[in-house]
Scaffold this motif. Structure first.
Motif, PDB file in Angstrom:
ATOM      1  N   ALA A  81      10.151   4.978 -16.892  1.00  0.00           N
ATOM      2  CA  ALA A  81      10.753   3.273 -16.781  1.00  0.00           C
ATOM      3  C   ALA A  81      11.569   2.914 -15.528  1.00  0.00           C
ATOM      4  CB  ALA A  81      11.711   2.962 -17.631  1.00  0.00           C
ATOM      5  N   GLU A  89      13.170  -2.366 -19.884  1.00  0.00           N
ATOM      6  CA  GLU A  89      13.075  -1.066 -19.500  1.00  0.00           C
ATOM      7  C   GLU A  89      11.070  -1.835 -19.260  1.00  0.00           C
ATOM      8  OE1 GLU A  89      13.359   2.016 -21.951  1.00  0.00           O
ATOM      9  OE2 GLU A  89      15.251   2.199 -21.382  1.00  0.00           O
ATOM     10  N   LEU A  90      10.589  -1.692 -18.133  1.00  0.00           N
ATOM     11  CA  LEU A  90       9.277  -2.089 -17.875  1.00  0.00           C
ATOM     12  C   LEU A  90       8.894  -0.481 -17.998  1.00  0.00           C
ATOM     13  CD1 LEU A  90      10.571  -3.832 -14.872  1.00  0.00           C
ATOM     14  CD2 LEU A  90       9.585  -4.108 -17.402  1.00  0.00           C
ATOM     15  N   TYR A  91       8.249  -0.403 -19.186  1.00  0.00           N
ATOM     16  CA  TYR A  91       7.059   1.212 -18.766  1.00  0.00           C
ATOM     17  C   TYR A  91       6.032   1.676 -17.914  1.00  0.00           C
ATOM     18  CZ  TYR A  91       4.315   5.095 -20.881  1.00  0.00           C
ATOM     19  OH  TYR A  91       3.092   6.071 -21.111  1.00  0.00           O
ATOM     20  N   TRP A 171       1.336  -0.412 -14.488  1.00  0.00           N
ATOM     21  CA  TRP A 171       2.919  -0.265 -14.989  1.00  0.00           C
ATOM     22  C   TRP A 171       2.565  -1.679 -16.647  1.00  0.00           C
ATOM     23  CZ3 TRP A 171       5.733  -4.927 -14.949  1.00  0.00           C
ATOM     24  CH2 TRP A 171       5.398  -6.657 -13.595  1.00  0.00           C
ATOM     25  N   ARG A 174       7.152  -6.873 -18.850  1.00  0.00           N
ATOM     26  CA  ARG A 174       7.547  -6.440 -20.424  1.00  0.00           C
ATOM     27  C   ARG A 174       6.615  -7.539 -21.474  1.00  0.00           C
ATOM     28  NH1 ARG A 174      12.958 -10.077 -19.444  1.00  0.00           N
ATOM     29  NH2 ARG A 174      12.465  -8.798 -17.200  1.00  0.00           N
ATOM     30  N   SER A 179       6.333  -1.292 -22.956  1.00  0.00           N
ATOM     31  CA  SER A 179       6.982  -2.069 -21.946  1.00  0.00           C
ATOM     32  C   SER A 179       8.256  -2.020 -22.926  1.00  0.00           C
ATOM     33  CB  SER A 179       6.415  -2.606 -20.109  1.00  0.00           C
ATOM     34  OG  SER A 179       6.690  -1.982 -19.917  1.00  0.00           O
TER      35      SER A 179
END
Length: 425
Positions: A81, A89-91, A171, A174, A179
């Motif tokens: 993340a 938090e951006l997965y 990714w 958001r 995420s």
């Protein structure tokens, strides 16, 4: 055995219940709700007619069968993340290079001959990539940014094709996929903007690719995110980005898109949509019940705006539906206003110095191919590919073609990066 009269009665009753859920949200939304009521009434009629011939249970079983048949979106990598500027938090997931032949990917329910053909195509792409990249270091990392109401899993076929041959990063934007919900949007301190998404991408790049060349690939909103990165971090782009692919996206003027509607319908949509979505977002619990109740009805609408033909593999069409259905209505509402003011035409010049691919489906109703042609005019050295009979989700609809062009881009980017290193040495 239920006779036709009973089926019709059940159909009308169930459809009316679904419409009622939408209408309830609409009544609480004021004038914007009037538009929802009209849509709900039409939806109810359509569902009723369909259910005269196809039972609800049968349609549910069909959806479950398609979900089981097509294991799309099941590829996973090393997760992590990145932390955005507002703490969101951006997965992300990373697939590293693996020595040896490519692993067999999920067959996706296709016949044996088609599976073998797909595996042979992947093997050919891997050979091309390994020959282009060689043992030279550093090889580029390919970073995928997905579109609105989708997730990183929308790149399933591209991920399967490149997996193991080149380092890739996938990714979730958001509030999408895995995420976290945007902190600035939850507390109301900051609206979603394309610039914010560009800064999110920078956070992901800092976390996953701290050094070495990068190839950026963006679809739809993901392409706009890539443009926003260049707009805000031109020095970073000049130093680190070795290639870029802009797929089914636009540099601006999205408020003029007609969505395949008559002129008056298009104007009404652009006028009403922001208010309607905002109102629905405030009644998300009610609306989500309505969405679930009418999922099979809206599948037809999703298919029309996602694909260029009606002949798309049913399992792939169902996969596209699942991606879009997974996006909560309040997230849909939060992001929508950002597109009307999006304009990154001038920022595109940052990518004029690197190999570029601009690709679109000719039948795209969301970001029409004409927008890709406009991008190509700003990037005259870019490879422009407009795919006949393909729609907005061209990477799912025509994966082999998209994969071939992406591999070609990585080849060109790798060669350009080597020349640049030689010139600096």
């Amino acid at each position: 055995m239920t006779d036709g009269t009973e089926v019709a009665a059940q159909a009308v009753e169930t459809a009316a219940e679904a419409a009622g859920n939408w209408a309830k949200a609409g009544r609480q939304a004021g004038f914007a709700g009037l538009a929802i009521g009209v849509v709900a009434a039409g939806a109810a009629a359509g569902v009723a007619i369909e259910r005269l011939t196809v039972g609800r249970g049968m349609r549910r079983r069909a959806r479950l069968a398609l979900d089981a048949e097509g294991p799309y979106g099941t590829l996973r990598g090393t997760s992590g993340a990145a932390i955005a500027e507002d703490g969101t938090e951006l997965y992300y997931e990373v697939d590293e290079v693996v020595d040896g032949p490519p692993a067999k990917g999920p067959k996706g329910g296709r016949a044996g001959k088609e599976v073998r053909a797909a595996q042979e195509a992947r093997s050919g792409l891997h050979k091309r990539l390994r020959a282009a990249l060689g043992r030279r270091s550093p090889a580029p990392t390919v970073v995928f940014s997905h579109g609105y109401c989708l997730s990183q899993d929308s790149w399933h076929f591209q991920r399967a094709a490149l997996r193991g041959a080149v380092r890739t990063v996938h990714w979730d934007q958001r509030s999408h996929g895995r995420s976290a919900r945007g902190h600035g949007q939850i507390d109301g301190t900051e609206p979603v903007t394309i610039d914010l998404l560009g800064r999110d991408l920078k956070a992901v790049l800092d976390a996953t690719v701290p050094e070495g060349p990068i190839v950026l690939i963006g679809h739809s909103m993901g392409g706009m995110t890539v443009m926003a990165l260049a707009d805000q971090f031109p020095e970073y782009v000049a130093e680190r980005v070795a290639g870029v692919a802009l797929i089914g996206t636009s540099a601006g003027r999205l408020s003029e898109v007609g969505f395949g509607l008559p002129s008056m319908g298009s104007k009404a949509f652009h006028w009403l949509a922001p208010g309607v979505l905002k109102a629905l977002g405030r009644q998300s619990e009610i609306v989500e019940r309505g969405r679930r109740a009418t999922a099979d009805l809206f599948a037809g609408l999703i298919k029309r705006y996602s694909f260029g033909t009606q002949d798309v593999d049913p399992a792939i069409a169902r996969f596209g539906e699942r991606l879009i259905e997974a996006t909560p209505i309040d997230v849909v509402a939060e992001f929508f206003p950002a597109f009307a003011v999006h304009d990154k035409t001038e920022a595109l010049v940052a990518y004029d110095a690197v190999p570029a691919l601009v690709l679109a489906g000719e039948e795209d109703l969301i970001t029409p191919a004409e927008h890709s042609r406009t991008i190509a005019e700003v990037l005259p050295d870019a490879e422009l590919v407009c795919v006949p009979d393909a729609g907005h989700l061209v990477m799912l609809e025509r994966p082999e073609l998209v994969n071939d062009h992406l591999v070609g881009l990585v080849e060109r980017a790798s060669a350009a990066a080597r020349r640049s290193r030689t010139a600096r040495a």
